[in-house]
Design a protein around this motif. Structure first.
Motif, PDB file in Angstrom:
ATOM      1  N   ALA A 133      43.265  43.178  36.959  1.00 32.39           N
ATOM      2  CA  ALA A 133      42.007  43.887  36.696  1.00 32.39           C
ATOM      3  C   ALA A 133      40.956  42.910  36.166  1.00 32.39           C
ATOM      4  O   ALA A 133      39.770  43.003  36.522  1.00 32.39           O
ATOM      5  N   GLY A 134      41.382  41.966  35.346  1.00 31.57           N
ATOM      6  CA  GLY A 134      40.455  40.951  34.850  1.00 31.57           C
ATOM      7  C   GLY A 134      39.936  40.068  35.972  1.00 31.57           C
ATOM      8  O   GLY A 134      38.752  39.704  35.993  1.00 31.57           O
ATOM      9  N   GLU A 135      40.807  39.725  36.907  1.00 30.17           N
ATOM     10  CA  GLU A 135      40.375  38.917  38.049  1.00 30.17           C
ATOM     11  C   GLU A 135      39.397  39.702  38.927  1.00 30.17           C
ATOM     12  O   GLU A 135      38.420  39.133  39.434  1.00 30.17           O
ATOM     13  N   LEU A 136      39.633  41.004  39.091  1.00 31.59           N
ATOM     14  CA  LEU A 136      38.691  41.836  39.833  1.00 31.59           C
ATOM     15  C   LEU A 136      37.345  41.873  39.111  1.00 31.59           C
ATOM     16  O   LEU A 136      36.291  41.720  39.739  1.00 31.59           O
ATOM     17  N   ALA A 137      37.389  42.038  37.798  1.00 31.49           N
ATOM     18  CA  ALA A 137      36.145  42.061  37.013  1.00 31.49           C
ATOM     19  C   ALA A 137      35.389  40.750  37.172  1.00 31.49           C
ATOM     20  O   ALA A 137      34.159  40.735  37.291  1.00 31.49           O
ATOM     21  N   ARG A 138      36.098  39.651  37.200  1.00 30.68           N
ATOM     22  CA  ARG A 138      35.470  38.337  37.365  1.00 30.68           C
ATOM     23  C   ARG A 138      34.768  38.242  38.708  1.00 30.68           C
ATOM     24  O   ARG A 138      33.648  37.727  38.817  1.00 30.68           O
ATOM     25  N   GLU A 139      35.420  38.728  39.754  1.00 33.52           N
ATOM     26  CA  GLU A 139      34.808  38.696  41.084  1.00 33.52           C
ATOM     27  C   GLU A 139      33.583  39.608  41.155  1.00 33.52           C
ATOM     28  O   GLU A 139      32.566  39.235  41.740  1.00 33.52           O
ATOM     29  N   ILE A 140      33.675  40.793  40.579  1.00 34.22           N
ATOM     30  CA  ILE A 140      32.532  41.708  40.555  1.00 34.22           C
ATOM     31  C   ILE A 140      31.369  41.055  39.817  1.00 34.22           C
ATOM     32  O   ILE A 140      30.218  41.097  40.273  1.00 34.22           O
ATOM     33  N   ASN A 141      31.656  40.427  38.696  1.00 31.26           N
ATOM     34  CA  ASN A 141      30.607  39.752  37.923  1.00 31.26           C
ATOM     35  C   ASN A 141      30.003  38.595  38.724  1.00 31.26           C
ATOM     36  O   ASN A 141      28.799  38.353  38.674  1.00 31.26           O
ATOM     37  N   HIS A 142      30.838  37.907  39.477  1.00 26.12           N
ATOM     38  CA  HIS A 142      30.366  36.789  40.303  1.00 26.12           C
ATOM     39  C   HIS A 142      29.414  37.271  41.402  1.00 26.12           C
ATOM     40  O   HIS A 142      28.338  36.710  41.600  1.00 26.12           O
TER      41      HIS A 142
ATOM     42  N   THR B 274      30.794  25.857  40.295  1.00 29.57           N
ATOM     43  CA  THR B 274      31.059  25.309  41.632  1.00 29.57           C
ATOM     44  C   THR B 274      32.500  24.829  41.766  1.00 29.57           C
ATOM     45  O   THR B 274      33.004  24.714  42.882  1.00 29.57           O
ATOM     46  N   THR B 275      33.183  24.578  40.657  1.00 30.11           N
ATOM     47  CA  THR B 275      34.568  24.105  40.695  1.00 30.11           C
ATOM     48  C   THR B 275      35.581  25.248  40.786  1.00 30.11           C
ATOM     49  O   THR B 275      36.756  25.004  41.015  1.00 30.11           O
ATOM     50  N   GLU B 276      35.122  26.512  40.642  1.00 27.03           N
ATOM     51  CA  GLU B 276      36.039  27.647  40.681  1.00 27.03           C
ATOM     52  C   GLU B 276      36.348  28.060  42.115  1.00 27.03           C
ATOM     53  O   GLU B 276      35.474  28.041  42.974  1.00 27.03           O
TER      54      GLU B 276
END
Length: 115
Positions: free
Chosen positions: A40-49, A58-60
């Motif tokens: 869920a945290g990884e999904l939140a990170r993508e949504i925020n991105h 750029t390194t992510e």
């Protein structure tokens, strides 16, 4: 590649076949909860991105919202299988709850049909 449209029984069967290859089997419910929280945290990170104010460095590594939702579905299938819960039945119970409890909670769209 196999048809990419699955019903919940097929999802649970495919996950079970995958997990069944390994001696370790399913993680404990507590570990699965931690895994679900991580996903869920990884999904939140993508949504925020993609939709928020915090773009990735750029390194992510570039991932997709679709990929993260897929990871969550995998973990939920692991939960269902390990606890003998049918995802379709769980979904049905949840939707029934929303359709009764929340049926008048929000403003309904009006039909555009002129009588």
């Amino acid at each position: 590649m196999k048809n990419s449209t699955y019903n919940t029984k097929e999802i649970q069967k495919r996950v079970d076949e995958y997990i069944g290859q390994f001696k370790e089997g399913y993680f404990s419910p507590l570990s699965l909860t931690a895994r679900l929280t991580e996903e869920a945290g990884e999904l939140a990170r993508e949504i925020n991105h993609y939709y928020g104010e915090k773009p990735k460095k750029t390194t992510e590594k570039e991932k997709t919202v679709e990929e993260e939702i897929g990871d969550i579905i995998f973990v939920l299938a692991c939960f269902g299988n390990s606890l003998n819960i049918d995802l379709s039945e769980a979904f049905h119970k949840s939707m029934t709850k929303f359709e009764t409890r929340d049926k008048n909670r929000w403003t309904r769209k009006q039909d555009n049909i002129q009588l």
